[in-house]
Write an enzyme that holds these catalytic residues in place. Structure first.
Site, PDB file in Angstrom:
ATOM      1  N   ALA A 207       0.821  -1.214   0.000  1.00 15.22           N
ATOM      2  CA  ALA A 207       0.000   0.000   0.000  1.00 15.22           C
ATOM      3  C   ALA A 207       0.850   1.257   0.000  1.00 15.22           C
ATOM      4  O   ALA A 207       0.467   2.282   0.546  1.00 15.22           O
ATOM      5  CB  ALA A 207      -0.919  -0.014   1.215  1.00 15.22           C
TER       6      ALA A 207
ATOM      7  N   GLY B  13       2.243   2.685  -2.875  1.00 10.87           N
ATOM      8  CA  GLY B  13       2.185   3.418  -4.146  1.00 10.87           C
ATOM      9  C   GLY B  13       1.322   4.668  -4.041  1.00 10.87           C
ATOM     10  O   GLY B  13       0.448   4.774  -3.179  1.00 10.87           O
TER      11      GLY B  13
ATOM     12  N   ARG C  19      -2.799   7.573 -11.091  1.00  3.53           N
ATOM     13  CA  ARG C  19      -3.963   7.647 -11.986  1.00  3.53           C
ATOM     14  C   ARG C  19      -5.262   8.023 -11.278  1.00  3.53           C
ATOM     15  O   ARG C  19      -6.258   8.350 -11.917  1.00  3.53           O
ATOM     16  CB  ARG C  19      -4.127   6.311 -12.731  1.00  3.53           C
ATOM     17  CG  ARG C  19      -3.096   6.111 -13.828  1.00  3.53           C
ATOM     18  CD  ARG C  19      -3.078   4.687 -14.331  1.00  3.53           C
ATOM     19  NE  ARG C  19      -2.367   3.797 -13.421  1.00  3.53           N
ATOM     20  CZ  ARG C  19      -2.292   2.472 -13.558  1.00  3.53           C
ATOM     21  NH1 ARG C  19      -2.921   1.884 -14.572  1.00  3.53           N
ATOM     22  NH2 ARG C  19      -1.626   1.736 -12.703  1.00  3.53           N
TER      23      ARG C  19
ATOM     24  N   GLN D  74       8.168   1.944   3.036  1.00  4.52           N
ATOM     25  CA  GLN D  74       8.920   1.798   1.781  1.00  4.52           C
ATOM     26  C   GLN D  74       9.165   3.190   1.209  1.00  4.52           C
ATOM     27  O   GLN D  74       8.254   3.864   0.772  1.00  4.52           O
ATOM     28  CB  GLN D  74       8.133   0.955   0.765  1.00  4.52           C
ATOM     29  CG  GLN D  74       8.956   0.660  -0.491  1.00  4.52           C
ATOM     30  CD  GLN D  74       8.091   0.243  -1.655  1.00  4.52           C
ATOM     31  OE1 GLN D  74       6.893   0.483  -1.685  1.00  4.52           O
ATOM     32  NE2 GLN D  74       8.706  -0.387  -2.642  1.00  4.52           N
TER      33      GLN D  74
ATOM     34  N   LYS E  74     -30.890  16.415  19.490  1.00  2.00           N
ATOM     35  CA  LYS E  74     -29.435  16.320  19.651  1.00  2.00           C
ATOM     36  C   LYS E  74     -29.102  15.947  21.089  1.00  2.00           C
ATOM     37  O   LYS E  74     -29.604  16.588  22.011  1.00  2.00           O
ATOM     38  CB  LYS E  74     -28.799  17.670  19.305  1.00  2.00           C
ATOM     39  CG  LYS E  74     -27.288  17.649  19.326  1.00  2.00           C
ATOM     40  CD  LYS E  74     -26.708  18.967  19.764  1.00  2.00           C
ATOM     41  CE  LYS E  74     -25.994  18.813  21.084  1.00  2.00           C
ATOM     42  NZ  LYS E  74     -25.567  20.063  21.666  1.00  2.00           N
TER      43      LYS E  74
ATOM     44  N   TYR F 237     -28.400  26.959  24.438  1.00  2.00           N
ATOM     45  CA  TYR F 237     -27.096  27.584  24.192  1.00  2.00           C
ATOM     46  C   TYR F 237     -27.213  29.093  24.352  1.00  2.00           C
ATOM     47  O   TYR F 237     -28.083  29.724  23.752  1.00  2.00           O
ATOM     48  CB  TYR F 237     -26.683  27.222  22.759  1.00  2.00           C
ATOM     49  CG  TYR F 237     -25.299  27.667  22.342  1.00  2.00           C
ATOM     50  CD1 TYR F 237     -24.195  27.424  23.151  1.00  2.00           C
ATOM     51  CD2 TYR F 237     -25.097  28.295  21.118  1.00  2.00           C
ATOM     52  CE1 TYR F 237     -22.928  27.812  22.750  1.00  2.00           C
ATOM     53  CE2 TYR F 237     -23.834  28.687  20.704  1.00  2.00           C
ATOM     54  CZ  TYR F 237     -22.746  28.441  21.529  1.00  2.00           C
ATOM     55  OH  TYR F 237     -21.496  28.822  21.124  1.00  2.00           O
TER      56      TYR F 237
END
Ligand code: UD1
Ligand code: CA
Length: 452
Positions: free
Chosen positions: A8, A10, A14, A71, A346, A382
């Site tokens: 993984a 690379g 493209r 790598q 919420k 709030y």
């Protein structure tokens, strides 16, 4: 002992993306996540992910569920495997696979390990109509796999071969690390090709084998966004079929989008254009109507969800939600509730049998059982700087268009008169009313209308 090396590092040029290739999601989950999950399901104990481009993103996502090898620079797939030194000297079999193949299934990985029992190397191959950019499997007269030639290095005759390298291999781990020492980069791309190991193993007299996969779609590699869409379509079909086989009705499977880690109970019905993501768990006999979006939602049996959004929240049995409601941030709606049109919750509790049918915002609140919330109620949680909680006890009745200025507590069976702005707590059984008294101007209406 089963190990795995996932390539993984690379860049995925493209993809034309700021995001490294293996972090691109398929069915709402990074490709690398699918692969690591599948490997674990197949009983692979040690997983080394070779990272390079986007290493930080990959590590942040997979955390310590795997081991990493860096790598840098990326000199080819053979060079990538050389970096997985953590596995050198360990016995057993090692599966090597590309990080850009998210569709691989557990059964195929298990079969690949089985197929390698008598061999030192088994490469998974597939028959395609057109071998395209894939490496070709070259067999000798006896049908034995001789070598793999990259498309770019193929002579004309080799290009016509339709059996290709899927990029998945199982090796006897000891031979793998021995063989790696002999890989050279004398090819068109000046890269260290992992695929050269087939020839190297043959030369050393180590038994090599090619196993054809049943469904080449499973091994498709994603190299650009067109491939990404193909993988997405295949994965969607695969996931949806899995649910249908265990009793879920999906009215239009082409237009129903379910994440890989979602569970759904039997006799649940999904309408077209439903999206369910994350670790959502949906019970039995649930009906989810079109345009609903769920992420990490826990939905119990016999719930109806109509065109609503539910994120990180829980809905208990026999409750109905929507149309057009939004539950978020640790909201918990208990059994036999009714949440109606255009309601937002919420971080709130809503007790058994309570109702909130129209145009309301409930935030940071604890509502008890059998409460009726009228139309257009707002918990004012709030003050521009801090959030405060609202408590409403069992059996209370909140008249339409009330504002509850938090922190405030409404007692059991208390009543709030419609249109009140409630700033002080109301005791059990009392009524809170807070609005200007109405006055009447006789004849004013007609007089106004007749005025020039
Ligand atoms: C590779 C195979 C090809 C096979 C195809 C299947 C080689 C030489 N070729 O080609 O035979 O048909 O996969 O999909 O192996 N990677 C690294 N470090 C590198 C180079 C690549 O980690 O230095 C990783 C990439 O991130 C990717 C995977 O290895 O996940 C495959 O690399 P890619 O360049 O896509 O190989 P292909 O050209 O597709
Ligand atoms: Ca590839």
């Amino acid at each position: 002992m089963k190990s795995a090396i996932v390539l993984a590092a690379g860049k995925g040029t493209r993809m034309k993306s700021d995001l490294c290739k293996v972090m691109h999601p398929v069915a709402f989950k990074p490709m690398i996540g699918h692969i690591v999950n599948t490997l674990k399901q197949a009983g692979v104990e040690r997983i080394v992910v070779v990272v390079g481009h986007g290493a930080e993103d990959v590590k942040e996502y997979l955390k310590d569920s795997v081991t990493y090898a860096l790598q840098e620079p990326q000199l080819g797939t053979g060079h990538a495997v050389m970096q997985a030194m953590a596995l050198e000297g360990i016995g057993g079999d090692t599966i090597v696979l590309n990080g850009d193949g998210p569709c691989m299934q557990k059964e195929t990985i298990e079969q690949a390990f089985m197929a390698n029992q008598e061999h030192a190397l088994t490469v998974l191959s597939a028959k395609l109509k057109d071998g395209a950019h894939y490496g070709r499997i070259v067999r000798d007269e006896m049908g034995h796999v001789k070598k793999i030639v990259e498309a770019k290095d193929c002579i004309a005759e080799e290009l016509t071969i339709t059996e290709i390298n899927t990029g998945l291999y199982v090796f006897k781990n000891k031979e793998l690390f021995e063989g790696l020492k002999e890989i050279r980069n004398d090819n068109v791309q000046k890269e260290y090709y992992l695929t050269d190991l087939v020839e190297i193993f043959n030369r050393k007299g180590w038994s090599t084998n090619a196993m054809m996969v049943a469904d080449p779609n499973e091994t498709m590699g994603v190299n650009d966004r067109v491939d990404l869409a193909k993988a997405e379509a295949w994965m969607r079909r695969h996931i949806n079929e899995k649910h249908m086989r265990i009793g879920v009705t999906i009215i239009d499977p082409e237009h129903t989008y379910i994440g890989a880690d979602v569970t759904i109970g039997a006799d649940t019905i999904l309408y077209p254009n439903v999206i369910i993501q994350g670790e959502s768990k949906i019970g039995n006999h649930v009906e989810i109507l079109s345009n609903s979006f769920l992420r990490n939602a826990i939905i119990a049996d016999d719930v109806v969800i109509d065109s609503s959004k539910i994120v990180e929240s829980q809905v208990d049995a026999h409750t109905t939600i929507g149309p057009m409601s939004h539950l978020r941030n640790n909201t918990h709606i208990h059994e036999h509730c009714r949440i109606g049109n255009f309601v937002e919750f919420k971080n709130s509790e809503f007790g058994e049998g309570s109702k909130c049918a129209h145009l309301t915002y409930i935030g940071d609140s604890d509502f008890g059982k059998k409460i009726n919330v009228g139309c257009g109620v707002v918990t004012v949680n709030y003050d521009g700087k801090h959030k405060f909680r609202t408590t409403v006890k069992d059996g209370a009745f909140i008249g339409s268009n009330c504002n509850l200025i938090a922190p405030v507590t409404i007692g059991e069976n208390a009543l709030l008169a419609a249109g009140s702005t409630i700033t002080d707590s109301v005791q059990d059984g009392d009524m809170g009313i807070a609005r200007a008294r109405q006055s009447i101007k006789e004849g004013f209406g007609t007089a106004y209308k007749n005025k020039e």
